[in-house]
Scaffold this motif. Sequence first.
Motif, PDB file in Angstrom:
ATOM      1  N   MET A  99     -17.530  -1.067 -21.669  1.00 11.14           N
ATOM      2  CA  MET A  99     -16.207  -1.613 -21.971  1.00 11.14           C
ATOM      3  C   MET A  99     -15.363  -1.796 -20.705  1.00 11.14           C
ATOM      4  SD  MET A  99     -15.152   0.346 -25.511  1.00 11.14           S
ATOM      5  CE  MET A  99     -13.693  -0.714 -25.721  1.00 11.14           C
ATOM      6  N   GLN A 100     -15.983  -1.624 -19.542  1.00 13.39           N
ATOM      7  CA  GLN A 100     -15.331  -1.870 -18.254  1.00 13.39           C
ATOM      8  C   GLN A 100     -14.234  -0.858 -17.943  1.00 13.39           C
ATOM      9  OE1 GLN A 100     -16.421  -4.628 -16.087  1.00 13.39           O
ATOM     10  NE2 GLN A 100     -18.073  -4.205 -17.518  1.00 13.39           N
ATOM     11  N   TYR A 101     -14.506   0.414 -18.274  1.00 11.60           N
ATOM     12  CA  TYR A 101     -13.597   1.485 -17.886  1.00 11.60           C
ATOM     13  C   TYR A 101     -14.282   2.371 -16.848  1.00 11.60           C
ATOM     14  CZ  TYR A 101     -10.624   0.093 -21.753  1.00 11.60           C
ATOM     15  OH  TYR A 101      -9.808  -0.628 -22.582  1.00 11.60           O
ATOM     16  N   VAL A 102     -13.493   2.871 -15.903  1.00  6.63           N
ATOM     17  CA  VAL A 102     -14.004   3.729 -14.833  1.00  6.63           C
ATOM     18  C   VAL A 102     -13.582   5.164 -15.123  1.00  6.63           C
ATOM     19  CG1 VAL A 102     -14.015   4.192 -12.358  1.00  6.63           C
ATOM     20  CG2 VAL A 102     -13.834   1.831 -13.194  1.00  6.63           C
ATOM     21  N   ILE A 103     -14.554   6.081 -15.087  1.00  5.75           N
ATOM     22  CA  ILE A 103     -14.283   7.505 -15.298  1.00  5.75           C
ATOM     23  C   ILE A 103     -14.043   8.152 -13.939  1.00  5.75           C
ATOM     24  CG2 ILE A 103     -15.220   9.696 -16.155  1.00  5.75           C
ATOM     25  CD1 ILE A 103     -16.934   8.025 -18.104  1.00  5.75           C
ATOM     26  N   PHE A 104     -12.853   8.706 -13.741  1.00  2.00           N
ATOM     27  CA  PHE A 104     -12.526   9.347 -12.474  1.00  2.00           C
ATOM     28  C   PHE A 104     -12.743  10.853 -12.524  1.00  2.00           C
ATOM     29  CE2 PHE A 104     -10.346   5.319 -12.280  1.00  2.00           C
ATOM     30  CZ  PHE A 104     -10.477   4.940 -10.962  1.00  2.00           C
ATOM     31  N   HIS A 105     -12.397  11.462 -13.632  1.00 10.15           N
ATOM     32  CA  HIS A 105     -12.599  12.897 -13.804  1.00 10.15           C
ATOM     33  C   HIS A 105     -13.008  13.131 -15.255  1.00 10.15           C
ATOM     34  CE1 HIS A 105     -10.584  13.625  -9.958  1.00 10.15           C
ATOM     35  NE2 HIS A 105      -9.642  12.774 -10.363  1.00 10.15           N
ATOM     36  N   ALA A 106     -13.760  14.206 -15.481  1.00 12.78           N
ATOM     37  CA  ALA A 106     -14.154  14.528 -16.857  1.00 12.78           C
ATOM     38  C   ALA A 106     -14.558  15.991 -16.943  1.00 12.78           C
ATOM     39  CB  ALA A 106     -15.302  13.635 -17.322  1.00 12.78           C
ATOM     40  N   SER A 107     -14.420  16.534 -18.135  1.00 12.17           N
ATOM     41  CA  SER A 107     -14.853  17.898 -18.428  1.00 12.17           C
ATOM     42  C   SER A 107     -15.569  17.881 -19.776  1.00 12.17           C
ATOM     43  CB  SER A 107     -13.640  18.841 -18.477  1.00 12.17           C
ATOM     44  OG  SER A 107     -14.035  20.145 -18.855  1.00 12.17           O
TER      45      SER A 107
ATOM     46  N   ARG B  42      -9.452   4.711 -16.108  1.00 10.68           N
ATOM     47  CA  ARG B  42      -8.647   3.509 -15.943  1.00 10.68           C
ATOM     48  C   ARG B  42      -9.553   2.313 -16.226  1.00 10.68           C
ATOM     49  NH1 ARG B  42      -6.932   5.280 -10.212  1.00 10.68           N
ATOM     50  NH2 ARG B  42      -5.179   6.717 -10.548  1.00 10.68           N
ATOM     51  N   HIS B  43      -8.934   1.221 -16.588  1.00  6.55           N
ATOM     52  CA  HIS B  43      -9.703  -0.015 -16.700  1.00  6.55           C
ATOM     53  C   HIS B  43     -10.183  -0.411 -15.311  1.00  6.55           C
ATOM     54  CE1 HIS B  43     -10.621  -4.283 -17.591  1.00  6.55           C
ATOM     55  NE2 HIS B  43     -10.896  -3.806 -18.800  1.00  6.55           N
ATOM     56  N   ILE B  44     -11.237  -1.211 -15.280  1.00  9.41           N
ATOM     57  CA  ILE B  44     -11.825  -1.584 -13.991  1.00  9.41           C
ATOM     58  C   ILE B  44     -10.833  -2.334 -13.103  1.00  9.41           C
ATOM     59  CG2 ILE B  44     -12.768  -3.838 -14.684  1.00  9.41           C
ATOM     60  CD1 ILE B  44     -15.363  -3.006 -13.160  1.00  9.41           C
ATOM     61  N   ASP B  45      -9.779  -2.904 -13.724  1.00 12.60           N
ATOM     62  CA  ASP B  45      -8.752  -3.581 -12.926  1.00 12.60           C
ATOM     63  C   ASP B  45      -7.746  -2.606 -12.333  1.00 12.60           C
ATOM     64  OD1 ASP B  45      -7.211  -2.810 -15.063  1.00 12.60           O
ATOM     65  OD2 ASP B  45      -6.863  -4.829 -15.839  1.00 12.60           O
TER      66      ASP B  45
END
Length: 474
Positions: free
Chosen positions: A310-318, A334-337
């Motif tokens: 879906m063109q989303y970027v994962i920056f942090h996750a738990s 965030r969205h890829i944009d």
Amino acid sequence: MKKVCWPYFDPDFDNFPERIYGPTCRVCIDNESMEDYTVVKVDSVNKQGLLLEVVQVLTDMNLIISKGYISCDAGWFMDVFHVKDEHGKKLTDQSVIDYLHQAINTTRETPSPAKAKAYVNDFFEGDHTSEHTAIEMSGTDRPGLFSEISAALVDLHCNIVEAHAWSHNARLACVAYISDQSTDTPIEDPLRLANIEDHLTTVLRATGPRQPNNQEVKTGGGIVAGEGTTVTNVERRLHQLLLSVRDFDEPTGSPTTSYGSGSVSDSEEGGRKTVVSIENCDEKGYSIVSIECKDRPRLMFDTVCTFTDMQYVIFHASIRSSDDGYAFQEYFIRHIDGYALNTESEKERVIKCLEAAIERRVCEGVKLQLCAENRVGLLSDITRILRENGLAVVRADIATQGEKAVNAFYVKDISGNEVDMDFVESMKKEMGPIDLEVKNDCMRPSSRERAHFSIGDRLKSQIERISQNFIPIK
């Protein structure tokens, strides 16, 4: 004499300069730090999709991810995973550890068809992307559709070498590898490929007029993948195909509404449901996506796959799993944009797509596994018998191992009810010399009474007629 106080530094940061200025990818597999888990640490220069590639490696090896900490900010990728093997044990086999180390390092490279592994699951692994013709199908599902597809390929003189199909919310996605029936070689003639596409599209459209993005058939030498690759994981492709036909929307005004796998959110036991929520972190410009659902294998792959596609970027996750069998996931995205999710409609769509991704793999039917000497038309015959006896296939994994055909089906009563366990047991007993493995891990008791002994007799006689070469599953 004055007392000198030194600042505290976390030991993990002692080698931070080496991490940054050293190799572009470092993989550490630690069996000492945790008593019950193997700790996999990955440090690398970041790139879009790298997290999915690493999670895919762990998933393809049937590893269970119990905890995960992800940080992919500032151009650097630092992840920690607590994993076990499929038996709930730490990784002790050195050859497995070496393979895992090599596989994760390979994610830094662009895979080629010769290197890419097409699929791995509990009882087989296949790599037919370069040896056979790949065909993809997606559209509106109906009882017996997978059987009709199998029969159509036989009529077109195609041999099904491997196939995977998922059904969800009255939509079907299928990826199959086929070869020429007479030569067992890839089908490359453009006119013949066009004829196969037209024929299968007609089968898919039998439920009514075509809707935009609703029925589609593609053929070719390999599975269409993302940018920069020619092959993609089959399970990821099934996610993409179902997403393209909007399986996240509940079917309405259709006779197929009650057919197919049920909603996890509505059917989980104990009153706990799948909960997906989104809130914005305005200070950092992230959207925080929280997921609570029943834990299961490959769950993290399914959610990360959905974000990526879906063109989303994962920056942090738990990520963590609780002792009572539930999983808790939190993603900062965030969205890829570069923008967070700002509108309620966008948030609602992401929530619906994540819920669908979680539900797709969950089958409420009974799992049937059959292993037989392979022959042309075997899959078509078996699926026809299931259809004629009131059983609908909601998921299928088909493969060939040498001269053997390994078939796994999740089936449900054609009306949408779960298959009665008494019926399954009677069917298994009445098959006599034919060995049929039945698993009902996901099945719930049915209150519906059925006249099932006659159905069992019919299954027994028809399967015995089409094949005398069934063998026990090892």
